[in-house]
Write an enzyme that holds these catalytic residues in place. Structure first.
Site, PDB file in Angstrom:
ATOM      1  N   ALA A  27       5.250   2.784   1.052  1.00 41.88           N
ATOM      2  CA  ALA A  27       6.554   2.549   1.669  1.00 41.88           C
ATOM      3  C   ALA A  27       7.203   3.883   1.964  1.00 41.88           C
ATOM      4  CB  ALA A  27       7.440   1.700   0.757  1.00 41.88           C
ATOM      5  N   GLY A  28       7.992   3.911   3.010  1.00 42.58           N
ATOM      6  CA  GLY A  28       8.732   5.106   3.373  1.00 42.58           C
ATOM      7  C   GLY A  28      10.120   4.720   3.822  1.00 42.58           C
ATOM      8  N   GLY A  29      10.836   5.700   4.384  1.00 48.39           N
ATOM      9  CA  GLY A  29      12.201   5.440   4.793  1.00 48.39           C
ATOM     10  C   GLY A  29      12.307   4.482   5.967  1.00 48.39           C
ATOM     11  N   MET A  30      11.227   4.307   6.728  1.00 47.23           N
ATOM     12  CA  MET A  30      11.306   3.506   7.947  1.00 47.23           C
ATOM     13  C   MET A  30      10.593   2.164   7.849  1.00 47.23           C
ATOM     14  SD  MET A  30      10.832   6.471  10.824  1.00 47.23           S
ATOM     15  CE  MET A  30      11.968   7.879  10.850  1.00 47.23           C
ATOM     16  N   GLY A  31       9.792   1.951   6.821  1.00 42.79           N
ATOM     17  CA  GLY A  31       9.100   0.678   6.722  1.00 42.79           C
ATOM     18  C   GLY A  31       8.147   0.621   5.552  1.00 42.79           C
ATOM     19  N   LYS A  68       1.555  -2.631   8.890  1.00 38.75           N
ATOM     20  CA  LYS A  68       2.728  -1.754   8.894  1.00 38.75           C
ATOM     21  C   LYS A  68       3.905  -2.496   9.508  1.00 38.75           C
ATOM     22  CE  LYS A  68       4.139   2.852  10.533  1.00 38.75           C
ATOM     23  NZ  LYS A  68       3.649   4.076  11.234  1.00 38.75           N
ATOM     24  N   LEU A  71       0.823  -1.209   0.000  1.00 42.99           N
ATOM     25  CA  LEU A  71       0.000   0.000   0.000  1.00 42.99           C
ATOM     26  C   LEU A  71       0.854   1.254   0.000  1.00 42.99           C
ATOM     27  CD1 LEU A  71      -2.718  -1.056   2.606  1.00 42.99           C
ATOM     28  CD2 LEU A  71      -2.976  -0.909   0.122  1.00 42.99           C
ATOM     29  N   VAL A 129       4.014  -0.545   4.331  1.00 45.66           N
ATOM     30  CA  VAL A 129       2.641  -0.876   4.701  1.00 45.66           C
ATOM     31  C   VAL A 129       2.095  -1.821   3.635  1.00 45.66           C
ATOM     32  CG1 VAL A 129       0.329  -0.032   5.202  1.00 45.66           C
ATOM     33  CG2 VAL A 129       2.325   1.346   5.836  1.00 45.66           C
ATOM     34  N   ASP A 158       0.159  15.227  13.709  1.00 42.69           N
ATOM     35  CA  ASP A 158       0.465  15.117  12.278  1.00 42.69           C
ATOM     36  C   ASP A 158      -0.814  14.929  11.465  1.00 42.69           C
ATOM     37  OD1 ASP A 158       2.117  15.169  10.059  1.00 42.69           O
ATOM     38  OD2 ASP A 158       2.665  13.052  10.184  1.00 42.69           O
TER      39      ASP A 158
END
Length: 755
Positions: free
Chosen positions: A23-27, A43, A21, A29, A137
């Site tokens: 993705a980012g720098g830390m993980g 996640k 679904l 989904v 946020d």
């Protein structure tokens, strides 16, 4: 949703993974299916972060926070394991798009949708604040749209207001553009009112399609959140006051989540029914979260436009149709692959990975054939990146690339840079003592940032290219720098001026002109010195975004430092009537005016100034140095002064020889930015000549260029060795003035006020 990658597992805990679904720098989904058949958003945190005790604690807090949330307007927690080797948590899957995605694809929401959105998100915040937490946020990407209402997600930075773990002095938590002033300033105590401010930003975005404090650099967004009024043009009149109340700078003046929910839940006459009842939503959520859209009645689903209802229905159906993925193991073979003792994850390879590995073997075979052909044909010479054997040719060929807009909005600038480059290369190649031959290769991105990385990749792939001039615009430069940096291919920017280019961390970037934040020094010197202005009016045009902010905010700061009165005004990107702005400037005593924006809207202001018979100096930076300003403003352009980092080489005495050669080569007068490209091409050739033949690599040339000095026609070139920024010595910035319907070159711009 993206398909799973070869490195993704097929299963995690009791969940079968179906796709990515996000993705980012830390993980990552994932979309996953439980044993019972329900879909969840799973996640998973990357291993390197999982090894960080502080990060693992943060993730545990996120899971604990999600467990405390019982609001129907929050994506509820299904399961979590913060202690796993790869920590994970699963929430109910919402098949709808994020608010950001929906607005980008289908435009702003209608008023009824806005009221439901605001009321339900306010209720989510009410429930969050009731258990003593602040989200921190709230942004369009953290709001998912479902048929029965929105869902607030991602509690990774949610905290108790008294928890200072993430609020050390100077640390900014949240997403710029949707931050409250107290968040933007860093270190201030954050309470529930910070979430209300962010929700106001979200509602303004949903109503207009743009954030209320614009876009641009981090510093610009933080400054605007603290000091500027929000841009609410386009927000329905019935909601503008409510949204404006959320965006009060003083937290004590903002409504509570409870009050905001109540205000938005009351629809004005003729607007339709109120938002869906929360109890009905809870009933729906007690059913399968995978229910297709057709199971929802029209009364419950009609809070969204039809286009979004169809999108959610399609995604619901697609989620239900997703099959599981069979686990497949590759049995260790006689060739030694999958040797005994290998970790389990290296032996448990999905079918999709096996097929890709098989395809990869074919690709290696083809690649090997091409490499063999290149070797046999003698085409294995060093191409400038140090990866190939030394050339057997007596005189190697090195290519200077041009990355430009040759067919788009700035095609005249792109063509001028190409001609300047070609003239410099022709002159170099005519030398009898040249140590190598230069060639030119051009790529055209049409001024489109989306096409810029592909254009850069073409030059990177050609190993003979040792340096690049370009790109033409700020946006295309920002989009392509990472591509050049990955290859350590030096790229020399002639026309882009955004300060952000110098802070992107590029190892191979050289900024061969002053940045936009330097130009206000020259504007100030002209206005205070030549124009003898006492009070400067400054128009920050939101339509020009970061460029306008860099000019206006820096000029305001310079004038304040010099104790020179200034009257700054911000103009909405949607406003075409500059009359009220001009009234405010005149009421403030402005006797001169600086427009921080681009040529098209400068023409609107110019006509308004002419109608008022404004007698003072009218100035701008290079964004107005465009022939379209002259045609749009007509005689109202007369007298405008432009400060720009570009020379008119057709009349400048120091460019006389260049202009003559240009006319002979191209049969035309040199255009703006031709001599600037000529200068940096000669700089590149000179620097390349200092490298031993065996040391000509892209990396070595970047290092040499950053250490080089060169006296060009337009300026003296020297760069900061660490950042590649131009060392400022006062040269390279010029004055232009509109006289007789034309931009007339006035020579070098003053750098300091004469005493």
């Amino acid at each position: 949703m993206e398909p799973l990658r070869t490195s993704d597992p097929a299963r995690l805990a009791d969940y079968r993974l179906l796709g990515r679904l996000g993705a980012g720098g830390m993980g990552v989904v994932y979309l996953a299916r439980s044993v019972g058949g329900s879909l969840v958003a799973l996640k998973v945190i990357q291993a390197e972060y999982a090894e960080d005790a502080d990060f693992r604690e943060r993730f545990r807090r996120e899971a604990d926070t999600a467990r405390r949330m019982t609001s129907p307007w929050v994506a509820s927690l299904v399961d979590a394991d913060p202690g796993a080797a790869a920590p994970w948590l699963a929430t109910t899957f919402v098949p709808g798009p994020s608010l950001g995605e929906a607005v980008a694809a289908h435009g702003p929401l209608p008023q009824r949708s806005l009221r439901v959105l605001g009321a339900r998100l306010a209720q989510a915040l009410r429930d969050l604040h009731a258990v003593g937490l602040v989200h921190r946020d709230v942004k369009p990407g953290n709001v998912l749209l479902a048929l029965d209402g929105p869902r607030l997600i991602d509690f990774g930075v949610a905290r108790d207001p008294e928890d200072t773990a993430l609020t050390s002095t100077g640390i900014v938590v949240g997403t710029p553009g949707f931050l409250s002033p107290e968040q933007a300033q860093g270190g201030r105590e954050l309470g529930p009112a910070a979430d209300i401010f962010s929700l106001g930003c979200v509602l303004a975005f949903a109503a207009t399609g743009r954030p209320p404090f614009g876009t641009g650099t981090l510093d610009a967004l933080l400054f605007r959140a603290v000091h500027d009024a929000p841009d609410l043009e386009g927000v329905p009149q019935e909601l503008a006051e409510v949204v404006g109340g959320c965006l009060e700078k003083d937290p004590s003046l903002r409504p509570t989540a409870e009050a905001l929910s109540g205000t938005l839940a009351v629809a004005p006459p003729g607007l339709g029914v109120s938002p869906p009842d929360p109890r009905e939503a809870l009933r729906m959520r007690s059913q399968s979260s995978d229910a297709p859209a057709s199971h929802v009645s029209g009364d419950e689903a009609d809070w969204l436009p039809e286009s979004l209802i169809r999108l959610i229905a399609e995604r619901s159906a697609a989620g239900l149709a997703l099959p599981g993925i069979d686990d497949t193991e590759v049995v260790p073979g006689a060739n030694g692959s999958g040797a005994a003792g290998a970790p389990p994850q290296s032996r448990a390879v999905g079918r999709r990975r096996f097929l890709l590995l098989a395809g990869g073997a074919t690709a290696v075979t083809v690649g090997g054939g091409l490499a063999a052909w290149a070797t046999l044909s003698g085409d294995g010479k060093d191409r400038g990146d140090g990866s190939g054997p030394a050339s057997t040719a007596a005189r190697p060929v090195h290519t200077i690339g041009l990355h430009a807009d040759l067919t788009g909005d700035q095609k005249l600038v792109g063509r001028a840079q190409e001609r300047g480059l070609r003239l410099a290369v022709d002159e170099f190649n005519s030398r009898g003592d040249k140590p190598f031959t230069l060639a030119v290769k051009t790529v055209d991105d049409s001024g489109d940032p989306a096409k810029s990385p592909a254009a850069a990749s073409q030059l990177v792939a050609d190993r003979s290219v040792v340096a690049v001039i370009g790109p033409t615009t700020d946006a295309t430069a920002q989009a392509s720098l990472a591509t050049y940096d990955a290859a350590l291919l030096p790229v020399i920017a002639v026309s882009p001026g955004a300060t952000v280019l110098g802070v992107m961390g590029s190892r191979s970037f050289l900024h061969a002109r002053v940045t936009d934040t330097i130009l206000p020094l020259y504007l100030s010197a002209y206005l205070r010195g030549t124009a003898k202005s006492r009070t400067v009016g400054i128009v920050d045009d939101r339509a020009a975004d970061a460029y306008a902010w860099e000019i206006s905010s820096t000029l305001s700061h310079i004038l304040r430092q010099g104790r020179q009165p200034a009257v700054p005004k911000v103009v909405s990107a949607l406003r075409t009537d500059f009359g009220p702005t001009l009234d405010a400037l005149l009421d403030g005593g402005a006797d001169s005016l600086v427009f921080a924006g681009h040529h098209d809207r400068a023409a609107l202001l110019a006509r308004e100034l002419r109608n008022r018979d404004f007698p003072g100096a009218k100035a701008a930076a290079q964004g107005v140095l465009d022939i379209r300003f002259l045609s749009a403003a007509g005689d109202a352009a007369e007298g405008w002064v432009i400060v720009a980092p570009v020379m008119d080489s057709s009349v400048a005495p120091e460019a006389k020889a260049f202009a003559a050669a240009y006319r002979k080569r191209f049969g035309a007068e040199p255009e703006r930015y031709a001599v600037e490209a000529y200068d940096v091409a000669r700089l590149a050739a000179q620097t390349l000549s200092t490298l031993p033949a065996k040391s000509v690599t892209r990396k070595n040339l970047t290092t040499a260029l950053r250490s080089a000095t060169y006296k060009g026609i337009t300026k003296n070139f020297a760069f900061n060795k660490q950042t590649g920024a131009l060392v400022i010595d006062g040269s390279g910035v010029f004055l232009w003035k509109v006289t007789g319907g034309r931009f007339r070159f006035q020579g070098v711009a003053p750098y300091q006020v004469s005493t």
